[in-house]
Write a protein that holds these residues in place. Structure first.
Motif, PDB file in Angstrom:
ATOM      1  N   MET A 135       8.254  -0.925  -0.557  1.00 15.30           N
ATOM      2  CA  MET A 135       8.310  -0.878   0.899  1.00 15.30           C
ATOM      3  C   MET A 135       9.308   0.168   1.399  1.00 15.30           C
ATOM      4  SD  MET A 135       5.970  -2.991   1.496  1.00 15.30           S
ATOM      5  CE  MET A 135       6.087  -3.207   3.266  1.00 15.30           C
ATOM      6  N   HIS A 136      10.432   0.331   0.696  1.00 13.98           N
ATOM      7  CA  HIS A 136      11.412   1.310   1.162  1.00 13.98           C
ATOM      8  C   HIS A 136      11.008   2.742   0.803  1.00 13.98           C
ATOM      9  CE1 HIS A 136      12.851   0.684  -3.011  1.00 13.98           C
ATOM     10  NE2 HIS A 136      13.151   1.958  -2.927  1.00 13.98           N
ATOM     11  N   ALA A 137       9.902   2.872   0.047  1.00 11.79           N
ATOM     12  CA  ALA A 137       9.370   4.204  -0.264  1.00 11.79           C
ATOM     13  C   ALA A 137       8.166   4.501   0.623  1.00 11.79           C
ATOM     14  CB  ALA A 137       8.988   4.283  -1.735  1.00 11.79           C
ATOM     15  N   ALA A 138       8.217   4.000   1.845  1.00 10.81           N
ATOM     16  CA  ALA A 138       7.180   4.224   2.863  1.00 10.81           C
ATOM     17  C   ALA A 138       5.900   3.450   2.582  1.00 10.81           C
ATOM     18  CB  ALA A 138       6.875   5.713   3.029  1.00 10.81           C
ATOM     19  N   GLY A 139       5.960   2.468   1.695  1.00 13.05           N
ATOM     20  CA  GLY A 139       4.815   1.597   1.484  1.00 13.05           C
ATOM     21  C   GLY A 139       4.627   0.692   2.694  1.00 13.05           C
ATOM     22  N   THR A 140       3.408   0.222   2.895  1.00 12.12           N
ATOM     23  CA  THR A 140       3.130  -0.676   4.014  1.00 12.12           C
ATOM     24  C   THR A 140       2.547  -1.987   3.492  1.00 12.12           C
ATOM     25  OG1 THR A 140       0.947   0.356   4.316  1.00 12.12           O
ATOM     26  CG2 THR A 140       2.768   1.194   5.654  1.00 12.12           C
ATOM     27  N   ALA A 141       2.710  -3.027   4.282  1.00  8.69           N
ATOM     28  CA  ALA A 141       2.223  -4.351   3.889  1.00  8.69           C
ATOM     29  C   ALA A 141       0.853  -4.609   4.484  1.00  8.69           C
ATOM     30  CB  ALA A 141       3.208  -5.429   4.359  1.00  8.69           C
ATOM     31  N   ALA A 142      -0.016  -5.206   3.675  1.00  5.17           N
ATOM     32  CA  ALA A 142      -1.348  -5.559   4.143  1.00  5.17           C
ATOM     33  C   ALA A 142      -1.717  -6.922   3.585  1.00  5.17           C
ATOM     34  CB  ALA A 142      -2.377  -4.510   3.704  1.00  5.17           C
ATOM     35  N   ALA A 143      -2.541  -7.637   4.322  1.00  4.75           N
ATOM     36  CA  ALA A 143      -2.983  -8.955   3.857  1.00  4.75           C
ATOM     37  C   ALA A 143      -3.858  -8.784   2.616  1.00  4.75           C
ATOM     38  CB  ALA A 143      -3.759  -9.665   4.961  1.00  4.75           C
ATOM     39  N   VAL A 144      -3.883  -9.810   1.782  1.00  2.00           N
ATOM     40  CA  VAL A 144      -4.646  -9.739   0.548  1.00  2.00           C
ATOM     41  C   VAL A 144      -5.230 -11.104   0.226  1.00  2.00           C
ATOM     42  CG1 VAL A 144      -2.674 -10.272  -0.940  1.00  2.00           C
ATOM     43  CG2 VAL A 144      -4.572  -8.943  -1.866  1.00  2.00           C
ATOM     44  N   GLU A 145      -6.393 -11.108  -0.407  1.00  4.97           N
ATOM     45  CA  GLU A 145      -7.003 -12.353  -0.858  1.00  4.97           C
ATOM     46  C   GLU A 145      -6.612 -12.588  -2.315  1.00  4.97           C
ATOM     47  OE1 GLU A 145     -11.430 -14.333  -1.704  1.00  4.97           O
ATOM     48  OE2 GLU A 145     -11.238 -12.345  -0.781  1.00  4.97           O
ATOM     49  N   ILE A 146      -6.122 -13.780  -2.588  1.00  9.37           N
ATOM     50  CA  ILE A 146      -5.747 -14.134  -3.957  1.00  9.37           C
ATOM     51  C   ILE A 146      -6.945 -14.778  -4.638  1.00  9.37           C
ATOM     52  CG2 ILE A 146      -4.199 -15.500  -5.395  1.00  9.37           C
ATOM     53  CD1 ILE A 146      -2.939 -13.077  -4.000  1.00  9.37           C
ATOM     54  N   THR A 147      -7.448 -14.106  -5.655  1.00  7.91           N
ATOM     55  CA  THR A 147      -8.659 -14.533  -6.349  1.00  7.91           C
ATOM     56  C   THR A 147      -8.323 -15.373  -7.572  1.00  7.91           C
ATOM     57  OG1 THR A 147      -8.683 -12.592  -7.795  1.00  7.91           O
ATOM     58  CG2 THR A 147      -9.746 -12.376  -5.622  1.00  7.91           C
ATOM     59  N   PRO A 148      -9.306 -16.070  -8.124  1.00 11.09           N
ATOM     60  CA  PRO A 148      -9.078 -16.819  -9.373  1.00 11.09           C
ATOM     61  C   PRO A 148      -8.572 -15.930 -10.506  1.00 11.09           C
ATOM     62  CG  PRO A 148     -11.115 -17.553  -8.336  1.00 11.09           C
ATOM     63  CD  PRO A 148     -10.649 -16.357  -7.558  1.00 11.09           C
ATOM     64  N   ASP A 149      -9.007 -14.675 -10.540  1.00 11.42           N
ATOM     65  CA  ASP A 149      -8.538 -13.761 -11.593  1.00 11.42           C
ATOM     66  C   ASP A 149      -7.039 -13.505 -11.467  1.00 11.42           C
ATOM     67  OD1 ASP A 149     -11.061 -13.578 -12.649  1.00 11.42           O
ATOM     68  OD2 ASP A 149     -11.545 -11.672 -11.653  1.00 11.42           O
ATOM     69  N   ILE A 150      -6.553 -13.351 -10.240  1.00  9.61           N
ATOM     70  CA  ILE A 150      -5.120 -13.134 -10.022  1.00  9.61           C
ATOM     71  C   ILE A 150      -4.342 -14.387 -10.403  1.00  9.61           C
ATOM     72  CG2 ILE A 150      -3.354 -12.718  -8.266  1.00  9.61           C
ATOM     73  CD1 ILE A 150      -5.404 -10.972  -6.808  1.00  9.61           C
ATOM     74  N   LEU A 151      -4.867 -15.549 -10.040  1.00 14.64           N
ATOM     75  CA  LEU A 151      -4.200 -16.802 -10.391  1.00 14.64           C
ATOM     76  C   LEU A 151      -4.179 -16.988 -11.912  1.00 14.64           C
ATOM     77  CD1 LEU A 151      -5.657 -19.206  -7.668  1.00 14.64           C
ATOM     78  CD2 LEU A 151      -3.427 -18.062  -7.705  1.00 14.64           C
ATOM     79  N   ALA A 152      -5.201 -16.501 -12.597  1.00 14.28           N
ATOM     80  CA  ALA A 152      -5.235 -16.597 -14.057  1.00 14.28           C
ATOM     81  C   ALA A 152      -4.134 -15.744 -14.685  1.00 14.28           C
ATOM     82  CB  ALA A 152      -6.604 -16.173 -14.578  1.00 14.28           C
ATOM     83  N   VAL A 153      -3.886 -14.577 -14.088  1.00  9.07           N
ATOM     84  CA  VAL A 153      -2.804 -13.719 -14.565  1.00  9.07           C
ATOM     85  C   VAL A 153      -1.461 -14.434 -14.401  1.00  9.07           C
ATOM     86  CG1 VAL A 153      -1.555 -11.571 -14.136  1.00  9.07           C
ATOM     87  CG2 VAL A 153      -4.046 -11.572 -14.154  1.00  9.07           C
TER      88      VAL A 153
ATOM     89  N   VAL B 235       0.845  -1.190   0.000  1.00 10.59           N
ATOM     90  CA  VAL B 235       0.000   0.000   0.000  1.00 10.59           C
ATOM     91  C   VAL B 235       0.884   1.245   0.000  1.00 10.59           C
ATOM     92  CG1 VAL B 235      -1.833   1.240   1.188  1.00 10.59           C
ATOM     93  CG2 VAL B 235      -1.744  -1.275   1.289  1.00 10.59           C
ATOM     94  N   PRO B 236       0.723   2.124  -0.988  1.00  7.74           N
ATOM     95  CA  PRO B 236       1.565   3.326  -1.032  1.00  7.74           C
ATOM     96  C   PRO B 236       1.201   4.314   0.057  1.00  7.74           C
ATOM     97  CG  PRO B 236      -0.089   3.407  -2.766  1.00  7.74           C
ATOM     98  CD  PRO B 236      -0.204   2.050  -2.132  1.00  7.74           C
ATOM     99  N   ALA B 237       2.189   5.095   0.464  1.00  6.87           N
ATOM    100  CA  ALA B 237       1.933   6.162   1.433  1.00  6.87           C
ATOM    101  C   ALA B 237       1.070   7.239   0.781  1.00  6.87           C
ATOM    102  CB  ALA B 237       3.255   6.757   1.906  1.00  6.87           C
ATOM    103  N   SER B 238       0.433   8.041   1.590  1.00  4.47           N
ATOM    104  CA  SER B 238      -0.438   9.099   1.092  1.00  4.47           C
ATOM    105  C   SER B 238       0.329  10.027   0.155  1.00  4.47           C
ATOM    106  CB  SER B 238      -1.004   9.904   2.264  1.00  4.47           C
ATOM    107  OG  SER B 238      -1.794  10.971   1.799  1.00  4.47           O
ATOM    108  N   GLY B 239      -0.228  10.248  -1.047  1.00  2.00           N
ATOM    109  CA  GLY B 239       0.405  11.133  -2.019  1.00  2.00           C
ATOM    110  C   GLY B 239       1.565  10.519  -2.763  1.00  2.00           C
ATOM    111  N   GLU B 240       1.831   9.238  -2.554  1.00  2.00           N
ATOM    112  CA  GLU B 240       2.969   8.550  -3.172  1.00  2.00           C
ATOM    113  C   GLU B 240       2.484   7.640  -4.283  1.00  2.00           C
ATOM    114  OE1 GLU B 240       6.151   7.743  -4.447  1.00  2.00           O
ATOM    115  OE2 GLU B 240       6.683   8.485  -2.453  1.00  2.00           O
ATOM    116  N   VAL B 241       3.146   7.693  -5.437  1.00  2.29           N
ATOM    117  CA  VAL B 241       2.806   6.826  -6.565  1.00  2.29           C
ATOM    118  C   VAL B 241       3.350   5.424  -6.333  1.00  2.29           C
ATOM    119  CG1 VAL B 241       3.164   6.414  -9.031  1.00  2.29           C
ATOM    120  CG2 VAL B 241       2.685   8.721  -8.202  1.00  2.29           C
ATOM    121  N   ARG B 242       4.555   5.353  -5.791  1.00  7.06           N
ATOM    122  CA  ARG B 242       5.227   4.072  -5.607  1.00  7.06           C
ATOM    123  C   ARG B 242       4.688   3.322  -4.389  1.00  7.06           C
ATOM    124  NH1 ARG B 242      11.059   6.286  -4.773  1.00  7.06           N
ATOM    125  NH2 ARG B 242       9.784   7.633  -3.431  1.00  7.06           N
ATOM    126  N   SER B 243       4.608   2.010  -4.519  1.00  7.89           N
ATOM    127  CA  SER B 243       4.174   1.198  -3.386  1.00  7.89           C
ATOM    128  C   SER B 243       5.323   0.393  -2.797  1.00  7.89           C
ATOM    129  CB  SER B 243       3.042   0.248  -3.818  1.00  7.89           C
ATOM    130  OG  SER B 243       3.441  -0.547  -4.912  1.00  7.89           O
TER     131      SER B 243
END
Length: 348
Positions: free
Chosen positions: A253-271, A243-251
């Motif tokens: 981690m060393h650019a102040a991004g934070t980690a969050a849990a995520v659900e992996i869907t069939p669409d993501i697995l298809a990619v 997750v990017p920091a507020s006002g930040e394009v980059r996500s």
């Protein structure tokens, strides 16, 4: 078995790196480890390939910080080792970090990795495959369906016209680079900063202009693939949202991004399934896909990171699964000798 981790430098290693997690998992399973850097290979007149490896005491470490302190201390000793006495050479260096200040070092892993593979060492990811992936142009070899609309050019006129075709904006970044360095979002072709940004980024070479994906506001999903398939255990995937920091394009981690849990869907697995054939063809053992919506922004084949973040979020240490996979490959190599090529063995 003995695993050698090839990194940019010992000084740049950190306790939270995925390489640290892999090293700890290897030690916990009773294996020997060592670290190599670009200046540590020696090809002797008798054609023997030696490495000046930084070796650590073979004890188990309860904390990554303790391991890191020993890695940086005098307790870690330099030992000259015949490459044939290494079972796995794990290439974990980022060429872009050396491209400016140490250009000689940028491709050392792929070059000497090939020599090591010729001597029976299992080298991951396959050095021949990595040689083809030295910059982001490698990404263009994957199916168009998984890639954002992209222009690669050094022409400000071409880039300006491309921006004009995309009302949601465009992401500009250098063709050679990683870690979110010099990544900018341009809202329109009339952006007052466009010329300045172009001059700054084009100084590094070609530029990539990618159509901005609105879903990127929520960050991207880092999904690990191992042996060409999503890495998972008991229904939990080795993945997290960056997750990017507020006002930040980059996500990143060393650019102040934070980690969050995520659900992996069939669409993501298809990619992920769409890129699997080429990853296998190129011998890419451990890979990080950065996914937004139904598109992949980048494919990290050199130093995919985030396993410690996933362990903290999900309670699953996937570094153990990676080391277990290496054990299987070593067993296959011992049973079959060099009858299986390094590239084929990389994704078995």
């Amino acid at each position: 078995m003995r695993i050698a981790f090839f990194v940019n430098s010992i000084e740049l290693e950190e306790p939270y790196f995925t390489t640290t997690a892999l090293a700890l998992a290897a030690l916990d399973r009773g294996h020997k480890i060592c670290y190599l850097t670009p200046g540590d290979f020696v090809l002797r007149p008798d054609d023997s390939l030696m490495v000046r490896a930084l070796t650590l005491p073979g004890s188990k470490y309860k904390k990554a910080e303790t391991f890191h302190a020993v890695l940086q201390s005098k307790d870690a000793a330099i030992e000259t080792i015949d490459a044939r006495d290494i079972d796995v050479l794990f290439l974990r260096s980022d060429p872009s970090l050396d491209a400016d200040d140490r250009p000689w070092a940028a491709h050392v892993g792929a070059i000497f990795g090939r020599l090591a593979a010729e001597r029976g060492v299992i080298v991951l990811n396959d050095p021949g495959g990595l040689a083809m992936a030295q910059n982001k142009l490698y990404f263009q070899g994957f199916p168009a369906a998984v890639r954002p609309t992209t222009l690669i050019s050094k022409s400000i006129e071409e880039i300006r016209a491309f921006i004009g075709e995309h009302q949601q904006g465009v992401i500009l970044k250098p063709l050679q680079g990683s870690g979110g360095k010099n990544v900018f979002k341009i809202a329109s072709q009339d952006d007052a900063n466009l010329n300045q940004i172009f001059e700054a980024v084009s100084g590094e070479g070609y530029l990539i202009a990618q159509a901005y994906l609105s879903e990127a506001k929520a960050g991207d999903i880092r999904l690990f693939l191992m042996n060409g398939r999503p890495l998972s255990r008991d229904g939990t995937y080795a993945a997290f949202r960056r997750v990017p920091a507020s006002g930040e394009v980059r996500s990143n981690m060393h650019a102040a991004g934070t980690a969050a849990a995520v659900e992996i869907t069939p669409d993501i697995l298809a990619v992920a399934e769409m890129v699997r054939p080429k990853l296998i063809e190129d011998g890419m053992f451990l890979v990080g896909l950065d996914i937004v919506g139904d598109k992949i922004l980048e494919i990290n084949v050199f130093t995919p990171g985030g396993l410690p973040d996933i362990a903290a979020l999900c309670g699953v240490d996937f570094a153990v699964d990676v080391i277990a996979a290496l054990e299987t490959k070593v067993a296959i190599r011992k049973a079959n000798g060099n009858n299986i090529s390094n590239r084929a063995l990389a994704t078995l």
